[in-house]
Design an enzyme around this catalytic site. Structure first.
Site, PDB file in Angstrom:
ATOM      1  N   GLU A  11       0.598  -1.247  -0.149  1.00  0.00           N
ATOM      2  CA  GLU A  11      -0.040   0.130   0.010  1.00  0.00           C
ATOM      3  C   GLU A  11       0.737   1.259   0.137  1.00  0.00           C
ATOM      4  O   GLU A  11       0.189   2.345  -0.616  1.00  0.00           O
ATOM      5  CB  GLU A  11      -1.035   0.078   1.059  1.00  0.00           C
ATOM      6  CG  GLU A  11      -1.974  -1.249   1.313  1.00  0.00           C
ATOM      7  CD  GLU A  11      -2.853  -0.954   0.062  1.00  0.00           C
ATOM      8  OE1 GLU A  11      -3.288   0.183  -0.140  1.00  0.00           O
ATOM      9  OE2 GLU A  11      -3.181  -2.123  -0.489  1.00  0.00           O
ATOM     10  N   SER A  47     -35.126 -32.052  46.562  1.00  0.00           N
ATOM     11  CA  SER A  47     -34.411 -32.879  47.445  1.00  0.00           C
ATOM     12  C   SER A  47     -32.876 -32.597  47.435  1.00  0.00           C
ATOM     13  O   SER A  47     -32.095 -33.144  48.228  1.00  0.00           O
ATOM     14  CB  SER A  47     -34.621 -34.202  47.542  1.00  0.00           C
ATOM     15  OG  SER A  47     -36.095 -34.527  47.911  1.00  0.00           O
TER      16      SER A  47
END
Length: 819
Positions: free
Chosen positions: A127, A408
């Site tokens: 770039e 339980s």
């Protein structure tokens, strides 16, 4: 020539002028000096003079300079645009592999130091090769790009990396004169205020690489399934080549464009060689790194991923590690405690035992939901979690919801509280595994001052008679635990449950005797933490779902995990010894499929709306709940008939899931025995063989019947489910082979806690003369009574079902849920 004297030329030129003579230009005919001016005619009149050109150019330069000065002064660096700062949060398994990603923008910022140098240079080669030495803007490149665009060569990039970063981070992608002008001035200013390294970092984090990946870190994951730190030069060069045409150069999506993509990749590498950033020798060894397939699942929240993300977010915000608004802003890289293999094992276990068994033709199967959580007791780390069938189909996390009764599975907290506080029965006997209580159905619970009014029902309204705490735990006898909760003190029970791990604000965690039967609606994860505390010998540290957090490469501080001894080791280990018996001989035998020593407890909510199994090995504490919920209204529904079973109880599907998961999760580790330290009264030398023989009797209502002895209604050596009045691993009606049905022995001359001389023939509130040793109208074989349960006493078959399922009785104190 005239005889008159001649005048010299200078005299002619400088002679006085006659004032009356007409004015004329010197040197021109008719008294004018020189030639007359030639008038501008024709096409020449259209051309500016050189004076005009020079003046215009001067004015243009002055205006341009003024415009630059004014523009520089007026255009300021704006805040970053919302799209540039939006990031997703990335969630990882404990091993660093990606688990999930939330948010619409697939971006994760990293520090420049995290990007390999060769990857940075590959981007510059693609770039802006002169980035570090050239100015922020490139007027020549801009002019060339404009010309190419105007002449039909397509939109051409003419911007430096600085300009591209300004466009990505501060502005937008629109192609307008105004945007380009702003880009120009902001780039110049930014170049003066930021370093080149800062600009490059920003560029790498904001650029789009295709596959919905913004930033080089997300691109590394999207294309190669790895973090940016792990990219090699060839992979970095490919990602750099994508910046030019992200979608076009994706060779997986567009294999027809591979030649063009390969040419761009070579261009990048050759540029690196030209700039002396890569040696020719290394360049020659490069092979094109074909990227992996698109992995959409790595980004979405389907399956278990959404539940995990939801739980982690609640953990972070609930513990004030990150506030909700900050977390929503994104950018966090969160490494969870979840073990990928264990997570997969949990999903597989649920699929095997539940989802693969669902039948669309069974109406009840539509209501089935499953939740699960597993914690390492030593570290408090949540290693696996199951939230539901699929987050995109059912959003409520079954592992963290707090709206189903735990049943339980709460009972071990009552016993732990009794041992921790040295509690005694109302008749002054210390509460141990051998303590005998009256286990008959709807036995009236007496308060400290003798007040009554609470009489919970047992499963199937079964009468057990005098029964030890251990056996009452094995078969989840409500009558025993309601009395025990009263003896310990409901407030003490509540405090112990909270100390073990249940949140203080757990719904329906009310300090009444019914607390023992589990009306509280703690979550699966809450219960897993409490059971992990028992497994860790009473030491508790808050569970955690998060191992590490970073944002933009910087660590986020996590709170230190403090481990405290919340109950004594004696209390925790004695409780564990009791829960081992539940798995060995009680309602939880299905958990033996784990193939290693285990302790656990079954539980069922009122009206069978949920079935639980909570258990642990020395290495892992895991809780599983199967819940019933209407798929449309979300209303809680009974599980009757689900999965083709008459009833779904804790000892069935939940225990089976638990066993299968635990076996798979611990497959690569050796089985370990529990290291328990017990008091003499709490069976320090207890073993299943000792229980088989049955300990010696004890006068004054303290006889200790074992689960296998005659006191439990079956002959020594008989396994659960054999005749003797017991089916489905519980005592039943009528003791065959001469065994009594309630757990009474001939040696007992009175029921627990009753005045001396009240014989067994008068016990349990039955009329005098209804003897336990005599025949009854539904009499058990061998003279056993018919109180043990529902069934045919002649054959010794007791009641069916899990011993922790029945809804409790409505009382003046509270509505007790089932066990």
């Amino acid at each position: 020539m005239s005889d008159e004297p001649q005048k010299h030329g200078w005299e002619q030129r400088w002679s006085p002028r006659d004032p009356s003579a007409p004015h004329s230009a010197p040197g021109r005919p008719g008294g004018q000096a020189g030639r007359p001016a030639r008038p501008r005619t024709g096409w020449r009149r259209a051309l500016p003079t050189w004076r005009t050109l020079f003046g215009g150019l001067l004015i243009f330069v002055l205006v341009l300079m003024g415009g630059l000065v004014v523009g520089y002064k007026l255009v300021s660096i704006p805040p970053a645009n919302a799209a540039a700062t939006a990031q997703s949060n990335v969630y990882l398994y404990a091993d660093g592999t990606q688990l999930a990603r939330d948010g619409e923008v697939n971006r994760e910022n990293v520090r420049l130091a995290q990007v390999p140098k060769t990857v940075q240079l590959a981007v510059l080669a693609a770039e802006d090769r002169g980035f570090f030495n050239e100015p922020a803007v490139d007027p020549q490149g801009m002019a060339r790009a404009a010309w190419n665009t105007l002449t039909g060569k397509g939109t051409q990039g003419g911007s430096t990396i600085t300009q591209q970063y300004v466009k990505n981070y501060y502005l937008g992608q629109e192609q307008t004169i105004v945007r380009k002008t702003k880009e120009f001035f902001i780039a110049i200013k930014l170049n003066r205020e930021a370093t080149k390294g800062q600009i490059l970092r920003g560029y790498l984090n904001t650029s789009y690489f295709g596959r919905n990946a913004y930033g080089v870190q997300s691109a590394a994951q999207a294309y190669y399934g790895k973090d940016v730190e792990d990219l090699n030069t060839g992979e970095g060069a490919y990602l750099a080549s994508l910046l030019n045409a992200p979608s076009e150069f994706d060779v997986v999506v567009h294999p027809e464009n591979k030649r063009a993509a390969l040419a761009r990749w070579n261009y990048v590498l050759d540029g690196m060689v030209k700039e002396d950033w890569l040696s020719p020798a290394d360049r020659r060894t490069m092979k094109f790194p074909t990227p992996g397939e698109i992995r959409h699942a790595g980004i979405g929240l389907s399956g278990q991923r959404g539940y995990i993300v939801q739980a982690v977010e609640e953990h972070l915000t609930g513990n004030k590690i990150i506030d909700e608004k900050t977390l929503a802003a994104g950018g966090y890289r969160i490494t969870t405690t979840l073990d990928r293999k264990k997570q997969n094992a949990f999903t597989a276990a649920v699929k095997q035992q539940v989802t693969s068994q669902l039948d669309a033709d069974r109406k009840a199967d539509r209501n089935v939901r499953v939740g699960g959580a597993s914690i390492d007791p030593r570290t408090g780390k949540v290693v696996a979690m199951y939230g539901g069938i699929d987050y995109t189909k059912q959003y409520v996390n079954n592992a963290t919801r707090r709206d189903y009764q735990v049943g339980s599975t709460f009972k071990p907290f009552v016993f732990a509280a009794a041992v921790e506080h040295g509690s005694e029965t109302q008749y002054g006997e210390p509460i141990t595994p051998f303590t005998v209580y009256d286990g008959d159905n709807q036995h009236m619970v007496e308060g400290p001052d003798g007040e009554t009014g609470y009489s919970p029902a047992n499963e199937d309204d079964t009468d057990y008679g005098p029964i030890s705490v251990r056996t009452a735990t094995n078969y989840s006898v409500n009558a025993v635990y309601a009395q025990m909760a009263q003896d310990v003190g409901p407030g003490t029970v509540r405090k112990t449950a909270v100390a073990l791990g249940l949140p203080e604000n757990t719904p329906d965690l009310t300090a009444t005797p019914s607390i023992a039967l589990g009306p509280a609606t703690a979550s699966v994860l809450d219960m897993a933490e409490a059971y992990a505390t028992l497994a860790n010998h009473g030491k508790r540290g808050m569970y955690t779902l998060v191992d590490k957090i970073t944002r933009n490469g910087t660590d986020v501080t996590l709170p230190k995990r403090n481990v405290t001894q919340v109950i004594s080791r004696r209390a925790a280990d004695t409780t564990t010894s009791m829960l081992r018996s539940v798995v060995d001989d009680g309602t939880g035998t299905a958990a033996q499929s784990a193939g290693r020593p285990a302790a656990g407890k079954t539980g069922t909510a009122e009206e069978d709306k949920a079935a639980w199994f909570a258990g642990y090995t020395p290495d892992l504490a895991t809780v599983v709940a199967v819940m019933g919920a209407d798929p449309v209204t979300a209303a809680q529904k009974s599980l009757y008939g689900a999965l083709g079973q008459e009833r779904v109880n804790g000892g069935g599907v939940p225990a089976e899931i638990w066993g299968r998961f635990t076996a798979a999760a611990l497959r690569n580790s050796g089985a370990r025995e529990f290291d328990l330290r017990l008091d003499e009264d709490s069976e320090e030398e207890w073993s299943s063989d000792d229980e088989q023989a049955g300990p010696p009797g004890k006068a004054n209502g303290s006889h200790r019947p074992g689960p296998h002895g005659a006191a439990e209604g079956r002959a020594p050596g008989q396994s659960p489910g054999e005749t003797n009045g017991r089916t489905q691993d519980r005592p039943g009606a009528g003791g065959a082979n001469g065994g009594p049905a309630h757990g009474r022995t001939p040696e007992q001359d009175r029921s627990p806690g009753r005045p001396a001389g009240q014989t067994t023939g008068q016990s349990q509130g039955r009329p005098t003369g209804q003897s336990d040793g005599g025949a009854a109208k539904n009499g058990g074989a061998g003279g056993g009574p018919a109180d043990g349960g529902k069934g045919d006493g002649a054959t010794g078959e007791g009641g069916t079902g899990d011993a922790d399922s029945d809804p409790g009785a409505r009382t003046s104190l509270t509505d007790a849920p089932g066990t």
